[in-house]
Motif scaffolding. Structure first.
Motif, PDB file in Angstrom:
ATOM      1  N   PHE C  20       0.699  -1.277   0.030  1.00  0.00           N
ATOM      2  CA  PHE C  20      -0.018  -0.171  -0.021  1.00  0.00           C
ATOM      3  C   PHE C  20       0.771   1.226  -0.164  1.00  0.00           C
ATOM      4  O   PHE C  20       0.311   2.446  -0.324  1.00  0.00           O
ATOM      5  N   GLY C  21       2.201   1.319   0.265  1.00  0.00           N
ATOM      6  CA  GLY C  21       2.881   2.484   0.396  1.00  0.00           C
ATOM      7  C   GLY C  21       2.451   3.134   1.978  1.00  0.00           C
ATOM      8  O   GLY C  21       1.365   2.539   2.511  1.00  0.00           O
ATOM      9  N   THR C  22       3.049   4.089   2.294  1.00  0.00           N
ATOM     10  CA  THR C  22       2.730   4.818   3.665  1.00  0.00           C
ATOM     11  C   THR C  22       2.200   6.113   3.231  1.00  0.00           C
ATOM     12  O   THR C  22       2.111   7.010   4.314  1.00  0.00           O
ATOM     13  N   ARG C  23       2.024   6.350   2.135  1.00  0.00           N
ATOM     14  CA  ARG C  23       1.709   7.783   1.677  1.00  0.00           C
ATOM     15  C   ARG C  23       0.174   8.257   1.635  1.00  0.00           C
ATOM     16  O   ARG C  23      -0.110   9.444   1.973  1.00  0.00           O
ATOM     17  N   ASP C  24      -0.623   7.280   1.337  1.00  0.00           N
ATOM     18  CA  ASP C  24      -2.313   7.343   1.246  1.00  0.00           C
ATOM     19  C   ASP C  24      -2.799   6.937   2.447  1.00  0.00           C
ATOM     20  O   ASP C  24      -2.009   6.792   3.625  1.00  0.00           O
ATOM     21  N   TRP C  25      -3.881   6.886   2.320  1.00  0.00           N
ATOM     22  CA  TRP C  25      -4.879   6.326   3.529  1.00  0.00           C
ATOM     23  C   TRP C  25      -4.997   4.741   3.635  1.00  0.00           C
ATOM     24  O   TRP C  25      -5.828   4.540   4.661  1.00  0.00           O
ATOM     25  N   TYR C  26      -4.668   4.234   2.715  1.00  0.00           N
ATOM     26  CA  TYR C  26      -4.952   2.664   2.768  1.00  0.00           C
ATOM     27  C   TYR C  26      -4.468   1.777   3.972  1.00  0.00           C
ATOM     28  O   TYR C  26      -5.105   1.141   4.807  1.00  0.00           O
ATOM     29  N   ALA C  28      -4.095   3.191   6.956  1.00  0.00           N
ATOM     30  CA  ALA C  28      -4.799   3.705   8.063  1.00  0.00           C
ATOM     31  C   ALA C  28      -6.223   3.068   8.020  1.00  0.00           C
ATOM     32  O   ALA C  28      -6.830   2.742   9.058  1.00  0.00           O
ATOM     33  N   CYS C  29      -6.972   2.856   6.989  1.00  0.00           N
ATOM     34  CA  CYS C  29      -8.288   2.005   6.787  1.00  0.00           C
ATOM     35  C   CYS C  29      -7.950   0.837   7.234  1.00  0.00           C
ATOM     36  O   CYS C  29      -8.788   0.426   7.990  1.00  0.00           O
ATOM     37  N   LYS C  31      -5.950  -0.633   9.292  1.00  0.00           N
ATOM     38  CA  LYS C  31      -5.642  -0.610  10.913  1.00  0.00           C
ATOM     39  C   LYS C  31      -7.010  -0.030  11.893  1.00  0.00           C
ATOM     40  O   LYS C  31      -7.053  -0.673  12.873  1.00  0.00           O
ATOM     41  N   PHE C 136     -10.945  -3.233  -2.325  1.00  0.00           N
ATOM     42  CA  PHE C 136     -10.240  -3.280  -1.291  1.00  0.00           C
ATOM     43  C   PHE C 136     -10.655  -4.186  -0.169  1.00  0.00           C
ATOM     44  O   PHE C 136     -11.245  -4.100   0.707  1.00  0.00           O
ATOM     45  N   ARG C 139      -9.202  -4.230   3.441  1.00  0.00           N
ATOM     46  CA  ARG C 139      -9.980  -3.210   4.470  1.00  0.00           C
ATOM     47  C   ARG C 139     -11.333  -4.116   4.777  1.00  0.00           C
ATOM     48  O   ARG C 139     -11.726  -4.344   6.097  1.00  0.00           O
TER      49      ARG C 139
END
Lengths: 263, 263, 263
Positions: C20-26, C28-29, C31, C136, C139
């Motif tokens: 997902f990388g750490t730059r977007d919101w994926y 956080a969703c 988690k 997704f 999530r």
């Protein structure tokens, strides 16, 4: 005995969104200050990789993440090029979560979407660090305030309630009798172009065009053919332009603000 | 019952600073080993993005973060190009926190600034993993030692007390009767140039010159004009050269070691 | 009282590996969803920087990290270019840990190495989010399932037991009477080339050749001379080609799949 222990509440959750990057010490300072005030807090990184000073990108990311965070989460949001100037600091309840950040538009997408909200202007220095720099209010004001809120301090103690806040200048959808014109709001790391067109507005027979190129409407990334430009209802709630196992951004040299037309 | 539970101590905090990056499995191995020994530990990433083998950058970052971490924090610090050679491993108390890392200068800035410190040479294999590789002492020695310290093992059990450690070859400030010459110690992700000149030495009427360019002294980043080179007292305690909403590093092709003159 | 509290079990550990990388919101969703279901979970990032869609790289990273995670850890693994298509989702116990991910090879290296394993096809929607998107599943399915497993739901409740799963097409070692030919399986951030040759097969007098260049066999990175290509028994359990304080990858323009010969 086990039962007694299990009835203790779960740890308060503090989420962080910044443009600090992960290479320097700024995130550690912010977290250290929070944990000194609220040692039981669980910390969740939304992201620290918002491009420097990119308030719009930060606002989009925050609004996309917020609905998925547990109720009660306290979010510290710091993309703050105006630190040390007259811009205000806000604390807001919105749909069961609390957001703390500068009044520069960063919180505005979350606030605009909330069905219930309450906003205060953070002025009570009792919840700030004793010494406040003019270059790092995340560490000196917003982090400490978030930690106190996580410990149970109510918003009413932080400062006066306000009703107006800075909004972002985002282009609205344009409608004619036969078309809707939207724009690219965000480009994610996969190179998917997340547009401002709500997913529920994608009608089955719709013709979607991006930069003069037709995008076939499909229901999953994997339904695209190799190299084909597709339009899908994305997980964030908006139409996305994508390439299966590839990057639509690279393929189309996409930029935030590019137009998308649905006919 | 609630009262009883609340009196339990907060979880021990273990902070990590490495040059491992976040792409491979090295950080997960380090954290996994720590949690196997100390399952209640809270883990805080200072950074894993120290450039590979950059002991000076790691030392600067650690020293900038350390004062903001809660008292009692145990820091595992691994920038260790000499892993598997004769270099020693240190554990040190400094101003209420504990630092574990190789004796190659990485801990030296934190130790030099501490008003109280105690250092031991980590030799007692009872707190290492049973099998120790020659290529990953973070996982096999430093992580396990940190976890045992977080569980309460005193430094005296880890090895003999020592008084000397490896320092970094950093250029000192140079003073004449009218000028102070400092240097760029670190460049952060915003492109701010963090110099070695302590912020409290910035006198109001001072003339600050970096690479032959005058930097206007202001009190906040946002007080700069568009594109203007400014000097501010930064949040890390040093004078910084910056550009409002921009990168002084890119604008001036800055490098660590560049000279700054205050007259 | 202290004793009572201390007997409560440590928090369940949920580890995450994604592209997902750490730059977007994926992230956080993902988690946020986990913490809504299992608020006491401790979250550990293995990595989110698997290159987009790189199932082989993700599988290698997962297999390298897994043995070091505490027993009982639940791993959510999402490198899932086929999201929304017919590919299955698996949940598996393997050597004391649980892995949840798509059946596309991502889990296959961990499963192949396990001495004990049990695999189920995740079909029971009772443990998914009520609404499941087609873009997704991390999530909407895998995160929620992981959180329920962390709370104690047994694998048998998730779906039927299966015995076959998708494996990766990895080149095997080739042996002649005098040589073993292996390949580069992974290139890490230091530029070390991690080969598929198990470290225990490195015999003391062996002649190791990579792309026609001799690699001197040494026992630690620091034993190399400046710029010299060396072969070491790496911490992951495989022979690595490295350059002391440098990058073998850059020096040799290395790529995954390059051949290494031991004679």
């Amino acid at each position: 005995v086990t039962t007694l222990v299990k009835t203790s509440p779960p740890p308060p959750l503090v989420a962080l969104l910044t443009d600090f990057g992960t290479r320097d010490w700024y995130v550690a300072c912010l977290k250290g200050v929070i944990l000194r005030i609220c040692p039981r807090a669980h910390l969740l990184d939304i992201t620290h990789d918002v491009p420097p000073y990119d308030i719009v990108g930060g606002a989009f990311t925050l609004a996309a993440a917020a609905p998925w965070l547990p109720l009660g989460t306290v979010c510290v949001c710091v993309v703050d090029p105006g630190v040390g100037t007259a811009r205000r600091i806000l604390a807001a309840h919105a749909d069961g979560r609390t957001f703390i950040g500068p009044d520069n538009g960063l919180l505005s997408l979350v606030l605009a979407r909330a069905t219930q909200r309450r906003i205060v202007h953070v002025t009570n220095r009792a919840y700030w660090l004793p010494q406040v720099s003019r270059t790092f209010h995340g560490r000196d004001i917003m982090g400490p305030v978030a930690a106190h809120v996580a410990r149970g301090v109510p918003l009413s103690r932080l400062g006066p309630t306000i009703s107006r806040y800075t909004a972002l200048p985002l282009p609205p959808l344009k409608r004619t009798s036969t078309t809707v014109t939207a724009s690219v709001g965000y480009i994610d790391r996969f190179g998917n172009l997340i547009t401002t067109l709500p997913a529920e507005q994608l009608v089955p027979g719709a013709r979607v065009t991006y930069k003069g190129r037709r995008c076939r409407v499909v229901s999953a990334y994997g339904a695209g053919k190799a190299g084909e430009l597709i339009a899908v209802a994305g997980s964030t709630g908006y139409i996305e332009v994508a390439v299966r196992n590839g990057s639509a951004a690279t393929r189309c040299r996409a930029r935030v603000g590019d137009r998308l037309v649905m006919a």
